[in-house]
Structure formats: C-alpha cells, structure tokens
Scaffold this active site. Sequence first.
Site, short mmCIF file in Angstrom:
data_model
loop_
_atom_site.label_atom_id
_atom_site.label_comp_id
_atom_site.label_asym_id
_atom_site.label_seq_id
_atom_site.Cartn_x
_atom_site.Cartn_y
_atom_site.Cartn_z
N ASN A 184 0.90 -1.25 -0.01
CA ASN A 184 0.14 0.05 0.01
C ASN A 184 0.95 1.20 0.03
O ASN A 184 1.99 1.16 0.26
CB ASN A 184 -1.13 0.08 1.18
CG ASN A 184 -0.46 0.14 2.59
OD1 ASN A 184 0.64 0.65 2.92
ND2 ASN A 184 -1.15 -0.53 3.45
N GLU A 208 -6.98 11.76 -2.40
CA GLU A 208 -5.65 11.80 -2.40
C GLU A 208 -4.79 12.08 -3.66
O GLU A 208 -5.49 11.56 -4.88
CB GLU A 208 -5.20 10.42 -1.80
CG GLU A 208 -3.88 9.78 -2.43
CD GLU A 208 -4.24 8.19 -2.43
OE1 GLU A 208 -5.07 7.63 -1.62
OE2 GLU A 208 -3.42 7.56 -3.10
N HIS A 255 -9.58 -0.35 -1.25
CA HIS A 255 -10.14 -0.36 0.24
C HIS A 255 -11.14 -1.13 0.56
O HIS A 255 -12.27 -0.71 0.88
CB HIS A 255 -10.57 1.05 0.54
CG HIS A 255 -9.23 2.04 0.31
ND1 HIS A 255 -9.55 3.32 0.30
CD2 HIS A 255 -8.04 1.62 0.43
CE1 HIS A 255 -8.38 4.00 0.39
NE2 HIS A 255 -7.36 3.14 0.21
N ASN A 277 -8.39 6.74 3.84
CA ASN A 277 -7.58 5.38 3.58
C ASN A 277 -7.92 4.64 4.89
O ASN A 277 -7.44 5.12 5.96
CB ASN A 277 -6.38 5.66 3.42
CG ASN A 277 -6.00 6.67 2.28
OD1 ASN A 277 -6.34 7.85 2.71
ND2 ASN A 277 -5.60 6.31 1.35
#
Length: 542
Positions: free
Chosen positions: A153, A395, A480, A518
């Site tokens: 990740n 993001e 996710h 996240n």
Amino acid sequence: MTPYLTRRHFLGLAALQTAAALGLTRIAAPAAALPSRPAAPTDYAPAVVVGSGYGAAVAALRLGEAGVRTLVLEMGRLWHEPAPDGRIFCSTRSPDRRSMWFRTRTEAPLATFLWLDVVNRDIDPYPGVLDRVRFDAMSVYVGRGVGGGSLVNGGMAVTPSRAYFSEVLPHVDAAEMYDTYFPLAERTLGVNTVPPDWFESTPWYRFARVSRTHAHRTGLRTTFVPNVYDFAYMRREDAGEVTRSALDGEVIYGNNHGKRTLDRTYLADALGTGRVTIETLCRVKAIRREPDGRYVLTAERIDETGQVIETREIGCRHLFLGAGSLGTTELLLRARETGTLPGLDPRIGTGWGTNGNIMTARANHIWDTTGAQQSTIPTLAIDDWSNPDNPVFAEIAPLPMGFEHWISLYLAITRSRERATFTYDSATDRALLNWRREQNEPSVAAAKKLFDRINWRNATVYRHDLFGGNRAFADDFCYHPLGGCVLGEATDDYGRVRGHPGLYVTDGSLIPGSIGVNPFVTITALAERNLARVLAEDGVGS
Ligand code: FAE
C-alpha cells in the site's frame, strides 16, 4: 521508549531475518515453544490468527504480550531476504514474478499510457506480493505475504473525521478511540509526516504542489496526509546517501526500503514476545468446531509453484480471523454454507463496500509540469469531506513514469452508500460478490462533480488514455475493501462472532463499506480496542 528500540523488537527482527535467510516457512523467536514439525497431521495452539495484515498483526502482538502461545497462518510468503538481484521486491518499472500472486501477466491498476499497452509485462507464476481478486463487476487489490496490505500500500495513515467515524460505527465509544486507540495505532505503526520545508522545495513533490495550486484556485482545501514511510529516509534518498525506494518508483509491488511495513513493526514485536510463531505459504481452507468447543482449521501448505504440498488440521481454543475483508468473509461464509460452523449469523457476507474508491486523472497545461521525478508516497489530499452536497477526500497520487507527462492523478474516496453481498458458490468453493457496475455511479458522479470544478477553474481536461475503454474514471477496481462481517451485526460490538465463543473477526471486514479516508489506521485502532476487551474478558490462553 520508541517501539523500535526494544530488545523484543530486535529479537523479532532477528527471527524474521533467520527464517528468510534459511528459507523457512515457520518463523519464531527462540522462546516460542510450539512443537517443531508435527508428527501427526494435527497441530494445536491456544490461539490461532489467520492472516498477517493489520488486524491480524494487532491480534498477534497483543496475544503474545499476554503470554498466549499463538500461531499465525499466512498464505503469502515472507518478504525479507533479497533475491539474487539484490532486491527483496522487484521494481515497478520492470516487474517480474515477484510482483503478482500467481499470474502470467501483471495487472497494474493503470494499464495503458496514451492508450498503449506499455505498462504490463509477462511474468512467471509465483506467490508474488500483489493480488487482484476479480469478481464480475469489481476487482479488489490486496497484499499477499507476511504483513498483508502493508507490503503493497501507499502507507497513508489517516484518521477519519470523528463525526463520520461515529456515523459509521455508532456503537463504538469515539472518545475512547480518539483518546486511546487511534494514538496507540499511530505510535505502533510508526506514523510520521513529510517535513513541510522539504515538501515545498523538493522536485519529488512538484506533482503534489501543482495539484494543490489547482485545488486552492478552485477554492478547495488541501491537507497533509501522514504516512508510515520514513520521511527521514526519503530525504536521505534525495541526498544520495541511501538506496532509493520511494524515489525509485517502488510501491505497489513492494518497497525495498523506507516503509514501516507490519513485519517491521507489529509482527516483529509479536515474534519478539517469544510466544508467537508465523507460518507462511499456509492457506486456511476450512473451519469447524468440535463438540468440546475447540476450533479446527484445515490448512494447505503450498510451494512456490502454488502446488499443495501438505494438508493438515490445526486446533485451537481461540481463533482470530484477520484474512482481510475478502478472506475472512469467504472463510465464514464457506463455514456457514457447508455447515461446518452451524448457526453462523445470516448477516455474514453483507455490508461490503469499496470505500467509494474512484481513480481519475487530469491533463495539465504545458507550463504546469508535474516533474519527471515523483516520489511514490502520497503526502497531500484535497479534503472536501465536510461539503454536505458532495463529500470527497481525494488523495493526490503520484504517477512516477520517469519522464514528464503533465498528468495529475487522484484516488478519490467518496461517500458511497452502495453495499454488496457475498454468496457462497459450491461449484467453485468461492465467495462471489454481487457488486453491480452501476453501483459505482454515485461515486463516479461525486468525483466528477469535484474534478469538473477543478478542470473548469483551471481550464484543464480529463485524461482518457490510462484506465482502458477511453474512460476518465476508473471504477472497476478498489484498494479499500471493507465489510462482509460488520461489527455489531455479524459480530458483537467487539468482533466476537455471534453464536461461536472464542471465534473473532479482527480486520477490515468489521467496517461497513466506508470510512471516508484510507482505512488501515482505523482497522488497526479498532483491532486494538477489540483485543483489549477480549483479553480482559474472555479468558484467552487459559
Ligand atoms: P490485509 O492487510 O488485506 O491482510 C490479510 C492477510 O490475510 C493477507 O496477508 C492475506 O494474504 C492473508 N490471507 C487471506 N486469506 C487467507 C487464508 N485463507 N489463509 C491464510 N492467509 C490468508 O487485511 N490503506 C491505507 O490506509 N492507506 C493507503 O495508503 C493504502 N494504499 C493501498 C494501496 C494498495 C495498492 C492496496 C492494495 C491497498 C491500499 N490500502 C491502503 C488498503 C489497506 O492496505 C487495507 O485496507 C489493509 O491492508 C486491510 O487490512 P486487513 O487487516 O483487513
């Protein structure tokens, strides 16, 4: 004392190092008193943890600290020893068999550039570190190996807004989470923040500053995003003092340096207690319960070709499922539908969502260069979550191709209320996800609304060449996965599986489909909270 300077931590790291150097699939510090190899096909440990991602790693550490002999079973391999090319992980720009879980070709999220198939490569099948689990209308990327998702990740370690957390998990005491468990998770994960002066001056974050300018011009707020990548190391990469990782394009196929993955934090500490053993390349297939209340797992050991080389049964009194949203849900669904754990809650397999993940990219003007040099570690996000009409947390993602491409890339997290259900398919022995493609529409619409504003204000356009099918929004994969065994529904308010004492869920499957940022800090903190309660009340290890 910092969590990384303890004797326990060094003992754990030494155990990992030794196992990696000797090619062992059983990792333990000297005091772990499990029998070496079983003479009979049955093993026993008071506690077993399935998986070694965030929730599992918390369980392993806290059980080990409590003196409970614990066996961790992980289907992926240990990523700790350099291969003959001197690297543990392969590079993103020239991926080899280490990149993906038993594939003959890589399946990167951004598959094309200028509509050309120039990103993916043919590879040999191998237990590589990144998996793309494909369902009909949704693919889910997950990490495989000791450390789970932490290996692949982007390291963004974000605490959700308290208001949204309370909305998503209303039965959880938010004060306790924000005062105790989020700070504990951040500390133990080794979260840090990019030094602002360096961020403002380095060419490696020019891509983020350009996106920030465009967001601010649109009247949007940006925020720095904490990370578990060691920014002191990154600065030394920049100074040419150490081997480059984030500054050498490494991330989704693993970082060779710099990132505080779980094997270097929670799991090293867990091994260092001397009570925890990790077995790798060991895939749990089935769970049943004996009349005396013990759980018995059927586990397959695979070799590096994927061949099953041993099937054995492992018994335990307390079983912690940390195989991730997909893995844990599949195990429980299979157990319910094949009758090996009768009476499991009908809500197992429900409440699954993508955290509203949508990727998109904008084409900048020729004068708005994003830079040939881009750090792979995101540090900035557009935070419009408090916008009641269109909450989005986006993001600002790097696209480190090693040349100037004028692209601004984003992973938007939207407030999707869409949920899906898993069903057990006996023909394939798999959990199938009934997510429909049109369930992405609200998320795409939310992302589009935000980025239409940015494009309009900056006179820019979307890129259509990166995601296949001429699309501006990638809505066919997510990073996710959340839900499937939702806290307070399929389990009680502390992850205890209803009707089955001693059986616990401890991973992302507890979170009902969305958390607004996240997710791994939330998964970690929630696991800390649940473990504290379970260890205090359930007589684990006795
Ligand atoms: P997870 O970390 O997925 O671990 C599950 C483990 O169980 C894996 O190691 C599996 O191999 C193993 N397993 C599964 N089934 C079995 C079985 N049957 N037997 C034995 N072992 C099994 O679970 N999140 C963030 O917060 N920030 C980010 O920057 C971020 N970036 C991401 C980028 C990518 C490319 C990806 C794929 C994910 C990203 N995520 C990020 C998501 C994050 O990694 C994920 O939410 C967590 O890893 C989930 O943690 P769990 O404990 O649920």
